[in-house]
Design a protein around this motif. Structure first.
Motif, PDB file in Angstrom:
ATOM      1  N   GLY A  21       0.818  -1.225   0.022  1.00 13.41           N
ATOM      2  CA  GLY A  21      -0.029  -0.014  -0.089  1.00 13.41           C
ATOM      3  C   GLY A  21       0.863   1.206   0.069  1.00 13.41           C
ATOM      4  N   SER A  22       1.871   1.294   0.725  1.00  9.86           N
ATOM      5  CA  SER A  22       2.865   2.416   0.943  1.00  9.86           C
ATOM      6  C   SER A  22       3.501   2.371  -0.459  1.00  9.86           C
ATOM      7  CB  SER A  22       3.643   2.175   2.164  1.00  9.86           C
ATOM      8  OG  SER A  22       2.885   2.245   3.118  1.00  9.86           O
ATOM      9  N   TYR A  23       3.897   1.445  -1.020  1.00  6.50           N
ATOM     10  CA  TYR A  23       4.749   1.415  -2.250  1.00  6.50           C
ATOM     11  C   TYR A  23       3.884   2.169  -3.176  1.00  6.50           C
ATOM     12  CZ  TYR A  23       7.082  -0.117  -6.455  1.00  6.50           C
ATOM     13  OH  TYR A  23       7.688  -0.269  -7.617  1.00  6.50           O
ATOM     14  N   GLU A  24       2.622   1.666  -3.160  1.00  2.18           N
ATOM     15  CA  GLU A  24       1.618   2.190  -4.294  1.00  2.18           C
ATOM     16  C   GLU A  24       1.644   3.811  -4.095  1.00  2.18           C
ATOM     17  OE1 GLU A  24       0.613   1.057  -7.093  1.00  2.18           O
ATOM     18  OE2 GLU A  24       1.524  -0.772  -6.610  1.00  2.18           O
ATOM     19  N   ALA A  25       1.459   4.339  -2.976  1.00  2.45           N
ATOM     20  CA  ALA A  25       1.290   5.775  -2.850  1.00  2.45           C
ATOM     21  C   ALA A  25       2.422   6.417  -3.057  1.00  2.45           C
ATOM     22  CB  ALA A  25       0.841   5.704  -0.938  1.00  2.45           C
ATOM     23  N   VAL A  26       3.652   5.994  -2.865  1.00  2.00           N
ATOM     24  CA  VAL A  26       4.819   6.867  -3.077  1.00  2.00           C
ATOM     25  C   VAL A  26       5.141   6.587  -4.581  1.00  2.00           C
ATOM     26  CG1 VAL A  26       7.180   7.022  -2.621  1.00  2.00           C
ATOM     27  CG2 VAL A  26       5.647   6.219  -0.828  1.00  2.00           C
ATOM     28  N   LYS A  27       4.845   5.537  -5.099  1.00  2.00           N
ATOM     29  CA  LYS A  27       5.078   5.456  -6.531  1.00  2.00           C
ATOM     30  C   LYS A  27       3.933   6.388  -7.313  1.00  2.00           C
ATOM     31  CE  LYS A  27       5.301   2.090 -10.177  1.00  2.00           C
ATOM     32  NZ  LYS A  27       4.213   2.843 -11.241  1.00  2.00           N
ATOM     33  N   HIS A  28       2.790   6.492  -6.758  1.00  2.00           N
ATOM     34  CA  HIS A  28       1.801   7.378  -7.648  1.00  2.00           C
ATOM     35  C   HIS A  28       2.336   8.813  -7.469  1.00  2.00           C
ATOM     36  CE1 HIS A  28      -1.713   9.577  -8.030  1.00  2.00           C
ATOM     37  NE2 HIS A  28      -1.725  10.050  -6.834  1.00  2.00           N
ATOM     38  N   LEU A  29       2.975   9.281  -6.361  1.00  2.00           N
ATOM     39  CA  LEU A  29       3.691  10.714  -6.273  1.00  2.00           C
ATOM     40  C   LEU A  29       4.718  10.785  -7.078  1.00  2.00           C
ATOM     41  CD1 LEU A  29       3.392  11.150  -2.392  1.00  2.00           C
ATOM     42  CD2 LEU A  29       2.082  12.383  -4.059  1.00  2.00           C
TER      43      LEU A  29
END
Lengths: 339, 339
Positions: free
Chosen positions: B170-178
């Motif tokens: 979940g955190s990976y996806e959030a940061v990747k999105h940014l």
């Protein structure tokens, strides 16, 4: 039959110590207590303490009876979450655990059984409704002398213990505020009248209209069920009333319905706070973070839960158990949707 | 000693009926059941059923151990409210009541005692921390074979039953999105590392940076405690980092901190979604009604609570108790603060 002596022997303590532990009398070292309890369990000893507990009906649990609606995330509603937090605070203070009991949506409401089965020593009834099954269940508790307290609900004629807030005054203030601001055609989105708080809000609404010389128009009252969804669903009717000039402000009986209504009206091109004034009720967390911020009425739900638990659990000497503090005050919080 | 016969006589039923009622065996008319139970209580009869219950340690209660912080309205947090709602749903399904037990903020965490005292048959531990007192208490439960399940927390080396979500992903996806949106200097407001979910988020954050060839800079990580207040308090430091050009986006480990940070930044004249990108975590109710709407990561807390209860309570034949379903998936929800 296993004897106290055998327990004492296995635990390596005196029989007197076994009694003290199992009767919970006097100071006992934690380690000793555990050793005795384990020995008792290992031997399958049914201690006299258990017999006494049975006679005294002492479970150490405060029951909280709650509505159950499948798929509804009950504790995520501000109302229940706050009351329960307050109950938890007081239960902790007086050394009780909190047993949550979900009411059957249909069928009998046999609350007395919870006492008979010694699951609880006292209980708080949340979301009690003025319906026959509920009244029968409460009358049974009263008759048997089981201690209970209602929160945010009154059955005036019965004289039950209850902790409630002044929703008549809160609604009066909310509607008066709209009238003072120039509104003259105020719709009212209320909740079901099985709740005394809905009835209180209705009487406050009517009184504010009457005091301002405005006629009460049943066509301007709508019925929701305190859910966000019912607020969204009311939007179509409210939008029509606004467009036809029949309504210039809306008072909603809780914030969830108010916020749902805001969203629903937006779909119809109507902005709360700009095209129509709106006041909610509860001062929930959502009322501050919604945009525009919602004018609302603050209700001390946390304090209500705390007081209900305290009235049931506080030792007599504290004088808190007996104190009937009357209706708790609520207060209007003016924000952007009514300015 | 009162006999079964005397109970039968007072209740006006046969001895066999007394046994059936008190052992809860076979169908019994409600009225009969009540009559027998009242007779037993009136006479102070300690039925063999009670002895059996003692031996079987069957209370019908599922314990939920919760953190206790005076004045904090625990159930008003999305996280606990949702998990508890899910637990309640499953408990209801399997005929259990839910006993809330507040953990002492300091001092011993004697969870085994709850089983010994027969207050609960199984328990779910919420907000468990990777600290010595907690580990000792859990090891004791495991050693004694008392059934328990952790939610949203793992002690990998111990092999305890737990239901958790994939916070690393979940955190990976959030940061990747940014990063995909052009951000290069991403601050991370995390929670305390006594929670495995904080550690998981940190590893997801680092991996997303590494995959994009960005260096991990400890100066860009801030520590909050998952409260709204700690988000507000982080605003000053974050504002300084933004003004000096060291930060162009923020990832917060939950929505409450993200929303607090939004409010705090506003005081400094910085608007989330305009002057700095922001992603929260949880997909709480607040994330949708805040303005601008918060990009976040949806976590199935309700489902996690439901599964934990089901793994403890479901009959073996259902096969649900044994099913380890691995980490539950989470997913990014893109909204206005990161567009």
């Amino acid at each position: 039959m296993v004897s106290r002596k055998e327990v004492a022997s296995l635990a390596g303590v005196s029989e007197a110590t076994v009694s003290r532990v199992l009767n919970k009398v006097g100071p006992i070292r934690e380690e000793t207590r555990l050793r005795v309890e384990e020995a008792a369990q290992q031997l399958g000893y049914v201690p006299s303490a258990l017999a006494q507990q049975f006679a005294r009906s002492r479970s150490g649990n405060l029951g909280v009876i709650l509505p159950f609606v499948p798929k509804v995330h009950l504790f995520s509603t501000y109302y229940f979450a706050e009351i329960l937090s307050g109950i938890g605070e007081a239960a902790k203070q007086y050394g009780y655990d909190v047993l949550l009991i979900f009411r059957e949506p249909s069928g009998s409401r046999d609350y007395a059984r919870l006492f008979l089965a010694q699951k609880i020593d006292a209980c708080i009834v949340l979301g009690a409704q003025n319906v026959p099954e509920e009244k029968t269940a409460l009358a049974e508790l009263q008759k048997k002398g089981y201690p209970f307290c209602l929160v945010n609900q009154r059955f005036a004629e019965e004289g039950y213990l209850s902790v409630d807030a002044d929703h008549h005054a809160g609604s009066y203030e909310a509607v008066k505020h709209l009238i003072d601001g120039g509104s003259r055609r105020i719709a009212f989105l209320n909740g079901p009248d099985v709740f005394s708080s809905s009835m209180d809000r209705m009487s406050g609404y009517k009184q504010a209209l009457a005091n301002a010389g405005l006629a009460y128009d049943p066509a301007l009252t709508l019925l929701g069920n305190y859910s966000r969804k019912s607020g969204v669903e009311a939007a179509e009717a409210v939008a029509a009333l606004i467009r036809s000039g029949q309504v210039d402000a809306v008072f909603a009986a809780n914030d969830r319905m108010a916020i749902g209504l805001m969203d629903g009206l937006r779909v119809h091109g109507i902005k709360a706070g700009v095209d129509v004034k709106l006041v909610g009720y509860d001062d929930s967390e959502g009322s501050v973070i919604v945009s525009p911020k919602l004018t609302t009425v603050a209700v001390p739900f946390y304090e209500m839960g705390r007081r209900a638990a305290r009235r049931l659990l506080a030792p007599e000497k504290d004088g808190l158990a007996q104190a009937d503090e009357g209706l708790l005050p609520v207060h209007l919080i003016k924000r952007e949707t009514s300015s």
